[in-house]
Design a protein around this motif. Sequence first.
Motif, PDB file in Angstrom:
ATOM      1  N   SER A 167      -3.901 -12.034 -32.644  1.00 18.80           N
ATOM      2  CA  SER A 167      -3.366 -11.003 -31.740  1.00 18.80           C
ATOM      3  C   SER A 167      -2.043 -11.382 -31.078  1.00 18.80           C
ATOM      4  O   SER A 167      -1.359 -10.513 -30.545  1.00 18.80           O
ATOM      5  CB  SER A 167      -4.403 -10.662 -30.667  1.00 18.80           C
ATOM      6  OG  SER A 167      -4.630 -11.790 -29.855  1.00 18.80           O
ATOM      7  N   GLN A 199      -7.738  -3.453 -29.886  1.00 19.43           N
ATOM      8  CA  GLN A 199      -8.159  -4.544 -30.797  1.00 19.43           C
ATOM      9  C   GLN A 199      -8.927  -5.622 -30.053  1.00 19.43           C
ATOM     10  O   GLN A 199      -9.897  -6.182 -30.542  1.00 19.43           O
ATOM     11  CB  GLN A 199      -6.941  -5.254 -31.391  1.00 19.43           C
ATOM     12  CG  GLN A 199      -6.171  -4.512 -32.424  1.00 19.43           C
ATOM     13  CD  GLN A 199      -4.857  -5.242 -32.688  1.00 19.43           C
ATOM     14  OE1 GLN A 199      -4.828  -6.441 -32.908  1.00 19.43           O
ATOM     15  NE2 GLN A 199      -3.762  -4.510 -32.649  1.00 19.43           N
ATOM     16  N   SER A 256       0.897  -9.142 -31.997  1.00 20.98           N
ATOM     17  CA  SER A 256       1.002  -7.809 -31.377  1.00 20.98           C
ATOM     18  C   SER A 256       1.568  -7.908 -29.970  1.00 20.98           C
ATOM     19  O   SER A 256       2.335  -7.045 -29.526  1.00 20.98           O
ATOM     20  CB  SER A 256      -0.365  -7.124 -31.279  1.00 20.98           C
ATOM     21  OG  SER A 256      -0.825  -6.779 -32.548  1.00 20.98           O
ATOM     22  N   PHE A 300      -2.945  -3.341 -28.730  1.00 19.85           N
ATOM     23  CA  PHE A 300      -3.427  -4.677 -28.391  1.00 19.85           C
ATOM     24  C   PHE A 300      -4.752  -4.586 -27.622  1.00 19.85           C
ATOM     25  O   PHE A 300      -5.725  -5.261 -27.943  1.00 19.85           O
ATOM     26  CB  PHE A 300      -2.368  -5.416 -27.569  1.00 19.85           C
ATOM     27  CG  PHE A 300      -2.797  -6.765 -27.090  1.00 19.85           C
ATOM     28  CD1 PHE A 300      -2.903  -7.833 -27.968  1.00 19.85           C
ATOM     29  CD2 PHE A 300      -3.124  -6.971 -25.752  1.00 19.85           C
ATOM     30  CE1 PHE A 300      -3.318  -9.080 -27.530  1.00 19.85           C
ATOM     31  CE2 PHE A 300      -3.532  -8.210 -25.304  1.00 19.85           C
ATOM     32  CZ  PHE A 300      -3.634  -9.275 -26.192  1.00 19.85           C
TER      33      PHE A 300
END
Length: 522
Positions: free
Chosen positions: A55, A471, A58, A468
Motif C-alpha cells: 500500500s 484497500q 498508493s 487507499f
Amino acid sequence: MNDHSQSSLLITKIALIVALGGFLMGFDASVISGVIKFIELEFALTKIQIGWAVSSLSLVATFAMLVSGPLSDRFGRKPVLKVAALLFLISAIASAFASSYTMLVAARMLGGLGVGAALIIAPMYIAEMSPAKIRGRMVSMNQLNIVIGISVAFFSNYLILQWSQENTGWISSLGIDQHNWRWMLGVEAIPALFYLIFLYIVPESPRWLVMQGRQSEAKAILQTLQPNNDAEADIADIENSLKDVSGAKANKLSELFNSKMKLVMIVGISIAVLQQITGINAVFFYAPMIFEQSGIGTDAAFMQAVAVGLVNLVFTFVAIYLIDKLGRRQLLVYGVSGIVLAMLSLSHGFYSARYQITQQDLVHLSDEVKTPQLMAAVDKAFDGELAYKAGLREILGNDLYQANESSILKAGIKMNQTQVLVSILAFVACFAFSLGPVMWVLFSELFPNYIRGLAISFVGLVNSGVSFGVQFIFPWELATIGSAATFFIFGVFAAVGLLIILKYLPETKGKSLEELEHILVK
Ligand code: BGC
C-alpha cells in the motif's frame, strides 16, 4: 486519406503514447501481487510489512497527485510525464536489485511518485490535445491502458513463475530461476524506457502553450492536429478562457472553492469518491480472497480472478465505443445502477448462505484439521458467516484455522457460488463501462483552463485517498462485519452516488473545453 482521418490518426497516436503512462501505472500497482510470497520468505517479513510493501505505493501516489498538477501548470505537461517515466525506470531497476526490505519499499515509493503523476497528467494532456468530438474516446485510452497494464502484470508474473520452474540453459544463465521476483519487478524497465523515448516525439499541449503566452508554437501544433479547424479562432477561445485571471490566482487552492466553481467541484469530488468507495480496488486487489469466502477453494479463486481482469478489459472497450455517442451521463446512470444491483445481489448471496460441516464435507479437510473437537461439531448449524468463522477458530485454535481457512470455508459453506461469481463480474463490467473511464474523462473536461492542473490534482488526491482507505480497511471489514454487510454497504454508497449523479451531473460530450467552461463555471 483525407485531412480529417489523417488528423484523427495522428491524435490517436499521440493519445496512445501519452496513455502509456496509464499502462505503467496499472502494471506498477499490480505487479507486487505476484512478488509478495517470495519477498516474505527472502526478507522474513511480518504481515504488517507486507501490507506496507503493497500500500505504500498508493500513499505516495496520493502525495504525487498534489504536486504534479501545479508542476505541470508551471513547467508543462510533457516534462512532468518525462520525469514520471524516469521514475518508473529507476524504480523498476532499483526494486529488481533491492538488497533489503527498506530498499525495496523505497524503490516502490519512487514508482508511486510516477504513478500519481501519470494518473492525472496523462488524461489532462490528452484532453487538451483532442478535438471535442472524440475527446471522450481519446481520454478513455488512458483507462484502457491502466486496465491492460493490470492484466499484463498478472500475465508477466505468471510467465516468469513458469519459467523459473524450468531448468533450461538460458533461464538459469539469466538467473530467472534464482531471482524470479526480481525479474517480475525488473521487466517494467522496458516499457518505462519506451515511454521516456516516445515522449520526446509528442508535441506539448497547445492549451498550456497559450497559457504561457507561446501563441505561435500553439498555433503550429493546432494546425497539424486539426488542419480543418481555424487555429487562430481556437487560440482566441483559449485566450478568452484565461482572461481576467491573474497568474497568482491560478495557483491558489482557495480559488477552487470560489462559488462559481461550486457545480464542477461538487461533481468532481462526488465522482472521485464514488469511483473508489463502491469497492473496485477491494475487488481487484483481494479478488481471490473474496472468491475464497464463497468456499470454492484457492485454485478456482485464482482462475476467477483472471476472469475479473478480462471482463474489465472487454467492458472498457464498450465504454470507448459509447462514450462520445451516448455521453458521460447516460453511461454513469446505467453503470452505477448496475453496480447497486450487483452489490445487493452479492450481499444477498452471502446473506442467504448456510454454514454447516456435514459428514460428506470432511473430504475437503486435511487430517490435521480433523481434530476430535472438530469431529464433535460435525452437523452443527452455525448462525451465519461470522459465527462459523469464530466457532471454527475457537475449535481449532488461531494458527491451525488461519493456515486452513480456505478449505474450512470450502467444507462448511452452502451457498450459491454462481451468484457470487456473476455478481462480481457484473459489478466489474458496470464499473468498466462507467465509473472507470468516465471519471477520468470528466476530470479532464470539467475544470476551466486556468486552474485545470490544480483542480485535477485535488480531485485525484481525493480519489487516491479513498482508494487507499478502502484497500486498507477491507480485510478488517470482511472479518469483523462479514461479507454480506460489507457488500451491502458498497451497494448503499453506489445508490447515494446515483442520486447525486441524477441531480447534479451535466452532459459534457461534444463541446469544446472552452464552451464547457462557459456553461459550467458561472
Ligand atoms: C481506477 C483504479 C482502478 C482501475 C481499475 C481506474 O479508473 O482509478 O483505482 O484500479 O480503474 O480498472
